[in-house]
Design an enzyme around this catalytic site. Structure first.
Site, PDB file in Angstrom:
ATOM      1  N   GLU A  27     -21.387 -19.122   0.812  1.00 29.37           N
ATOM      2  CA  GLU A  27     -22.171 -18.737   1.987  1.00 29.37           C
ATOM      3  C   GLU A  27     -23.600 -19.220   1.800  1.00 29.37           C
ATOM      4  O   GLU A  27     -24.103 -19.290   0.662  1.00 29.37           O
ATOM      5  CB  GLU A  27     -22.141 -17.201   2.135  1.00 29.37           C
ATOM      6  CG  GLU A  27     -22.975 -16.707   3.310  1.00 29.37           C
ATOM      7  CD  GLU A  27     -22.720 -15.245   3.686  1.00 29.37           C
ATOM      8  OE1 GLU A  27     -21.962 -14.571   2.974  1.00 29.37           O
ATOM      9  OE2 GLU A  27     -23.289 -14.806   4.700  1.00 29.37           O
ATOM     10  N   GLU A 173     -16.384 -10.390  10.171  1.00 36.27           N
ATOM     11  CA  GLU A 173     -16.644  -8.933  10.201  1.00 36.27           C
ATOM     12  C   GLU A 173     -17.239  -8.496  11.539  1.00 36.27           C
ATOM     13  O   GLU A 173     -18.301  -7.857  11.574  1.00 36.27           O
ATOM     14  CB  GLU A 173     -17.565  -8.542   9.033  1.00 36.27           C
ATOM     15  CG  GLU A 173     -16.921  -8.800   7.689  1.00 36.27           C
ATOM     16  CD  GLU A 173     -17.711  -8.259   6.492  1.00 36.27           C
ATOM     17  OE1 GLU A 173     -18.875  -7.872   6.646  1.00 36.27           O
ATOM     18  OE2 GLU A 173     -17.125  -8.246   5.383  1.00 36.27           O
ATOM     19  N   GLU A 292     -12.247 -12.063   1.617  1.00 40.47           N
ATOM     20  CA  GLU A 292     -13.371 -11.625   0.771  1.00 40.47           C
ATOM     21  C   GLU A 292     -12.854 -10.527  -0.147  1.00 40.47           C
ATOM     22  O   GLU A 292     -12.431  -9.468   0.342  1.00 40.47           O
ATOM     23  CB  GLU A 292     -14.541 -11.091   1.612  1.00 40.47           C
ATOM     24  CG  GLU A 292     -15.342 -12.173   2.291  1.00 40.47           C
ATOM     25  CD  GLU A 292     -16.606 -11.665   2.981  1.00 40.47           C
ATOM     26  OE1 GLU A 292     -17.261 -10.747   2.434  1.00 40.47           O
ATOM     27  OE2 GLU A 292     -16.921 -12.189   4.061  1.00 40.47           O
TER      28      GLU A 292
HETATM   29  O1  AHR Z   1     -19.994 -11.692   0.579  1.00 41.18           O
HETATM   30  C1  AHR Z   1     -21.162 -11.032   0.967  1.00 41.18           C
HETATM   31  C2  AHR Z   1     -21.084 -10.465   2.377  1.00 41.18           C
HETATM   32  O2  AHR Z   1     -20.132  -9.432   2.399  1.00 41.18           O
HETATM   33  C3  AHR Z   1     -20.617 -11.407   3.455  1.00 41.18           C
HETATM   34  O3  AHR Z   1     -21.649 -12.161   3.994  1.00 41.18           O
HETATM   35  C4  AHR Z   1     -20.044 -10.491   4.486  1.00 41.18           C
HETATM   36  O4  AHR Z   1     -19.011 -11.078   5.220  1.00 41.18           O
HETATM   37  C5  AHR Z   1     -19.613  -9.268   3.710  1.00 41.18           C
HETATM   38  O5  AHR Z   1     -20.104  -8.106   4.264  1.00 41.18           O
END
Ligand code: AHR
Length: 507
Positions: A27, A173, A292
């Site tokens: 990210e 999310e 994730e």
């Molecule tokens: O991985 C860190 C953050 O965690 C991401 O940006 C988000 O999708 C999640 O809340």
């Protein structure tokens, strides 16, 4: 010493492991991209500015797919900012992480990096502040061979050949209160369906992931999935799951039991998918993208301070969790849990890859090293990728802890490789005692132990650092004994084990 037993039959199969189960996540956050994978000033940077030491560690980790460019970041991101001549790209305020984004690394650079890392790019479109039209445009830019406005622009920007990105996430999310452009389930289900529709009209070969609820603890969980899937079930291929664990109370027994929660979470999401399948009289079975997963809590306090005092700078050192030995055990357990559901979980991403809640750490202009969680991932990817998961029956005593009433001491899963070798991944959660583990391999022919790898013999808080990078690392285990179809080995107290056996197909 306590005793546990694992019973396996080569005909009792759960499913084949999709290689994309060993994905990760990059990210535009903290020092993941800048000072992580990309640092042109570093002595080991290649001609494109990518750190070759990091590339080597990524390749060695066995990462098959990388989700990009966010995360929370993507919900305010304009993908057009990340293409064209680097010097002309705009500097933008990233509201998700209170950082200035220079856009120095964009779509072309990241696709190039994925090629060098030998991994596949998985792209998330912005459904926070944007919609179907922008998603269609980036898909045309990335995947259409040429002869249209956006695909020709890609050619002008230096890439004649399309990037052919195979999997796309429809936002990130979208139920979360912190998300830019948060939506209700009905709103999101609708926008996800319409975006999926145009994307598949443009490129029917792609696969799409719709956002599930942000996790099982959020109040939307359940009603979100049922509503969203009711809207877009026919148009998507996967629903996402996100889960991070923490050990604020310094309660190792409860922390290592968190995969009971993960197991429950996976079961629930499968049930939601199948309920909607039934309701809609659908033929298609929807699969899961656990895009994730990790442990995340070590850095949260210090991040509050950084974000208070240094916001809007570039490359803030946030989410830099330093992982310890017990984190590696839980990461190993999370992988075991996902493997047990290999029939439905087809994609999973360890969040994230470098510096940000990551298996790989770097110093600016300095060293790169691996954290404790690197090892279970590396070995599981190496031996489970493309293998077949066997239904693994574990008979083991249980313990009671603060969070859970009955936690199995031993957790394990076995996979049968394409070369017919049998690999058992096994964690002993017992903090005091070793376990004698007996493998009952009644349906297998003659056996030979090839390898025993162990992560054990550490205090729960031991970790690797730049100055002591090898404190926690796997070592060769003693193996075990074979008597007919029974293999016995010792799983030390608090240990992650990998036992590889050669089997005789004709036996
Ligand atoms: O991985 C860190 C953050 O965690 C991401 O940006 C988000 O999708 C999640 O809340």
């Amino acid at each position: 010493m306590k005793s546990s037993k694992i019973i396996l039959d080569r005909s009792y199969i759960i499913g084949k492991v999709d290689k994309r189960l060993f994905g990760s996540f990059v990210e535009h956050l903290g020092r993941c991209v800048y000072e992580g994978i990309y640092e042109p000033e570093h002595p080991l940077a290649d001609a494109d500015g990518f750190r070759t030491d990091v590339l080597e560690l990524v390749k060695n980790l066995g990462v098959t797919l990388v989700r990009y460019p966010g995360g929370n970041f993507v919900s305010g991101f304009h993908w057009e900012d990340s293409i064209g001549p680097m010097a002309e790209r705009p500097r933008r305020m990233d509201l998700a992480w209170k950082t200035t984004e220079t856009n120095e690394v964009g779509l072309h650079e990241f696709a190039e990096w994925c090629g060098k890392a030998g991994t596949t790019l998985m792209y998330t479109v912005n459904l926070g502040t944007r919609g179907a039209d922008d998603a269609k445009n980036i898909l045309e830019y990335a995947n259409h061979p040429g002869g249209s406005y956006w695909s020709d622009l890609r050619g002008k920007n230096g890439a004649d050949a399309p990037f052919r990105i195979p999997v796309w996430c429809l936002g990130n999310e979208m139920d979360a209160p912190w998300q830019i452009g948060q939506k209700s389930a009905r709103e999101y289900g609708h926008i996800a369906r319409e975006t999926a529709k145009v994307m598949k009209l443009l490129d029917p070969s792609i696969e799409l992931v719709a956002c599930g609820a942000t996790g099982p603890d959020i109040e939307t969980f359940g009603s979100w999935e049922l509503t969203v899937l009711d809207e877009c079930y026919d148009y998507i291929d996967y629903i996402s799951l996100h889960r991070y664990y923490e050990n604020y109370q310094n309660d190792t027994a409860s922390f290592l039991a968190e995969t009971l929660d993960m197991e429950n979470y996976i079961h629930s999401v499968i049930s939601f998918c199948d309920a909607i399948k039934g309701k809609r009289h659908a033929q298609k079975t929807l699969n899961l993208s656990f895009d994730e997963w990790n442990i995340w809590y070590h850095s949260k306090e210090q991040d509050k301070k950084i974000l208070r005092e240094e916001c809007w700078k570039q490359t803030l050192p946030i989410l830099e969790d330093i992982y310890n030995f017990e984190d590696a055990l839980l990461a190993g357990l999370m992988l075991i849990t996902m493997l047990k559901h290999a029939d439905r979980i087809k994609i999973a991403c360890l969040a994230q890859l470098v510096n940000v809640i990551a298996p790989i750490m770097t110093q600016k202009c300095g060293k790169a090293w691996v954290q404790t969680i690197y090892y279970p991932f590396m070995y599981t990817s190496k031996y489970a990728k493309g293998a077949t998961v066997l239904n693994t029956l574990v008979e083991t005593p249980e313990y009671r802890c603060h969070k859970y009433d009955a936690v199995p001491y031993i957790d394990a899963v076995a996979v049968l490789g394409e070369d017919d070798s049998l690999t058992v991944f096994c964690v002993n959660r017992d903090m005091e005692e070793d376990h004698m583990v007996t493998l009952d391999l009644r349906s297998f022919g003659p056996l030979r132990i090839k390898e025993h790898i162990l992560l054990s013999g550490h205090y729960p808080n031991d970790c690797n650092t730049a100055d002591n990078p090898d404190c926690v690392q796997p070592k060769k285990g003693p193996g075990g004994t074979i008597q007919g179809h029974t293999v016995t080995f010792t799983a030390p107290a608090l240990s992650w084990n990998l036992l590889r056996l050669e089997t005789d197909t004709n036996g």
